[in-house]
Design a protein around this motif. Structure first.
Motif, PDB file in Angstrom:
ATOM      1  N   GLY A 135       0.815  -1.214   0.000  1.00  0.00           N
ATOM      2  CA  GLY A 135       0.000   0.000   0.000  1.00  0.00           C
ATOM      3  C   GLY A 135       0.846   1.260   0.000  1.00  0.00           C
ATOM      4  O   GLY A 135       0.555   2.220  -0.719  1.00  0.00           O
ATOM      5  N   HIS A 139      -4.509   4.827  -0.063  1.00  0.00           N
ATOM      6  CA  HIS A 139      -5.465   5.933  -0.058  1.00  0.00           C
ATOM      7  C   HIS A 139      -5.050   6.974   0.980  1.00  0.00           C
ATOM      8  O   HIS A 139      -5.031   8.176   0.706  1.00  0.00           O
ATOM      9  CB  HIS A 139      -6.862   5.390   0.233  1.00  0.00           C
ATOM     10  N   THR A 190       2.455   1.732  -3.443  1.00  0.00           N
ATOM     11  CA  THR A 190       1.427   2.176  -4.395  1.00  0.00           C
ATOM     12  C   THR A 190       1.063   3.636  -4.156  1.00  0.00           C
ATOM     13  O   THR A 190       0.968   4.417  -5.109  1.00  0.00           O
ATOM     14  CB  THR A 190       0.176   1.291  -4.280  1.00  0.00           C
ATOM     15  N   GLY A 191       0.862   4.012  -2.894  1.00  0.00           N
ATOM     16  CA  GLY A 191       0.519   5.394  -2.572  1.00  0.00           C
ATOM     17  C   GLY A 191       1.598   6.367  -3.012  1.00  0.00           C
ATOM     18  O   GLY A 191       1.309   7.420  -3.595  1.00  0.00           O
ATOM     19  N   ARG A 224     -14.529  -0.435  -1.642  1.00  0.00           N
ATOM     20  CA  ARG A 224     -13.890  -1.715  -1.914  1.00  0.00           C
ATOM     21  C   ARG A 224     -14.522  -2.827  -1.097  1.00  0.00           C
ATOM     22  O   ARG A 224     -14.725  -3.922  -1.575  1.00  0.00           O
ATOM     23  CB  ARG A 224     -12.397  -1.632  -1.606  1.00  0.00           C
ATOM     24  N   ALA A 234      -5.131  -1.005   0.136  1.00  0.00           N
ATOM     25  CA  ALA A 234      -5.908   0.107  -0.408  1.00  0.00           C
ATOM     26  C   ALA A 234      -6.060   1.221   0.623  1.00  0.00           C
ATOM     27  O   ALA A 234      -5.974   2.404   0.287  1.00  0.00           O
ATOM     28  CB  ALA A 234      -7.275  -0.376  -0.877  1.00  0.00           C
ATOM     29  N   PHE A 279      -6.780   0.765  -6.485  1.00  0.00           N
ATOM     30  CA  PHE A 279      -7.181   0.384  -5.128  1.00  0.00           C
ATOM     31  C   PHE A 279      -8.009  -0.905  -5.165  1.00  0.00           C
ATOM     32  O   PHE A 279      -7.825  -1.789  -4.338  1.00  0.00           O
ATOM     33  CB  PHE A 279      -7.991   1.494  -4.459  1.00  0.00           C
ATOM     34  N   ALA A 313      -9.591   7.467   4.107  1.00  0.00           N
ATOM     35  CA  ALA A 313      -9.061   6.183   3.644  1.00  0.00           C
ATOM     36  C   ALA A 313      -9.824   5.012   4.251  1.00  0.00           C
ATOM     37  O   ALA A 313     -10.256   4.099   3.526  1.00  0.00           O
ATOM     38  CB  ALA A 313      -7.574   6.074   3.972  1.00  0.00           C
ATOM     39  N   SER A 347      -8.856   4.556  -8.444  1.00  0.00           N
ATOM     40  CA  SER A 347      -9.860   3.665  -7.862  1.00  0.00           C
ATOM     41  C   SER A 347      -9.691   2.233  -8.363  1.00  0.00           C
ATOM     42  O   SER A 347      -9.809   1.286  -7.588  1.00  0.00           O
ATOM     43  CB  SER A 347     -11.262   4.179  -8.183  1.00  0.00           C
ATOM     44  N   GLU A 388     -12.613   3.209   1.740  1.00  0.00           N
ATOM     45  CA  GLU A 388     -12.217   1.857   1.320  1.00  0.00           C
ATOM     46  C   GLU A 388     -13.160   0.801   1.883  1.00  0.00           C
ATOM     47  O   GLU A 388     -13.468  -0.187   1.213  1.00  0.00           O
ATOM     48  CB  GLU A 388     -10.764   1.574   1.690  1.00  0.00           C
TER      49      GLU A 388
END
Length: 191
Positions: A60, A174, A63-64, A117, A170, A157, A109, A154, A113
């Motif tokens: 995470g 986020h 990715t962020g 999600r 995610a 995520f 977040a 999105s 999420e």
């Protein structure tokens, strides 16, 4: 001959307080919806949140950071007006303390999420969850680049959740995106 009527309505103006109250009320509404639905799905448990899996936190975080780097790079390449959300992000973050920005980002977040999600993606899949995520971010709908960016983020995520089986990557990604961009608005922009 009659002249067409000119739009004489004043431009919409919103205060920092209204933006902040709207943020908290929206998050509360999503939380009130998400919690019972996650429970009903059988996903309201620590395992689904992946809190004990450090690898998911790392993914995470990576990715962020990649999303923030891409966002800042893109902001240097394209005209500034393509990133105009009507000043809402500036109103939300510009005069907040470091701790408040941390808290706002964490709430967004976790709650978003859990809802998008955890609940929506669970039932409707990544594409519908991402479409709804974009539509909820109404302030971006007038800017095609912002719509595209929010849609791609999105989807990323959603893919993280599908790949990992947990919300952790995610949520971390986020949070990091919102937190770092919140700090950017607070400390590195004018106005």
């Amino acid at each position: 001959m009659n002249e067409p009527k000119k739009d004489t309505a004043p431009p919409l103006s919103i205060t920092e307080k209204q933006v902040l109250v709207s943020f908290y009320l929206t998050q509360l509404g999503l939380l009130v919806i998400a919690l019972p639905l996650l429970w009903w799905q059988g996903n309201l448990n620590w395992g689904y949140f992946g809190l004990g899996n450090i690898h998911m936190w790392i993914w995470g975080g990576i990715t962020g950071l990649a999303i923030v780097a891409a966002d800042l790079l893109l902001a240097r390449i394209v005209p500034e007006r393509w990133f105009d959300d009507g000043g809402i992000n500036r109103l939300l973050f510009k005069h907040r303390s470091f701790i408040h920005i941390f808290f706002i980002s964490l709430i967004a977040a976790l709650v978003e999420e859990m809802f998008f999600r955890g609940v929506v993606q669970h039932w409707l899949g990544i594409w519908w969850a991402s479409l709804l995520f974009v539509l909820v971010h109404t302030r971006y709908l007038r800017q095609w680049l912002l719509v595209l960016m929010v849609g791609v983020i999105s989807l990323v995520f959603g893919w993280l959740v599908q790949w990992s089986g947990t919300l952790a990557p995610a949520i971390v990604a986020h949070w990091l995106v919102d937190f770092l961009l919140g700090l950017y608005f607070r400390y590195l922009t004018d106005g």
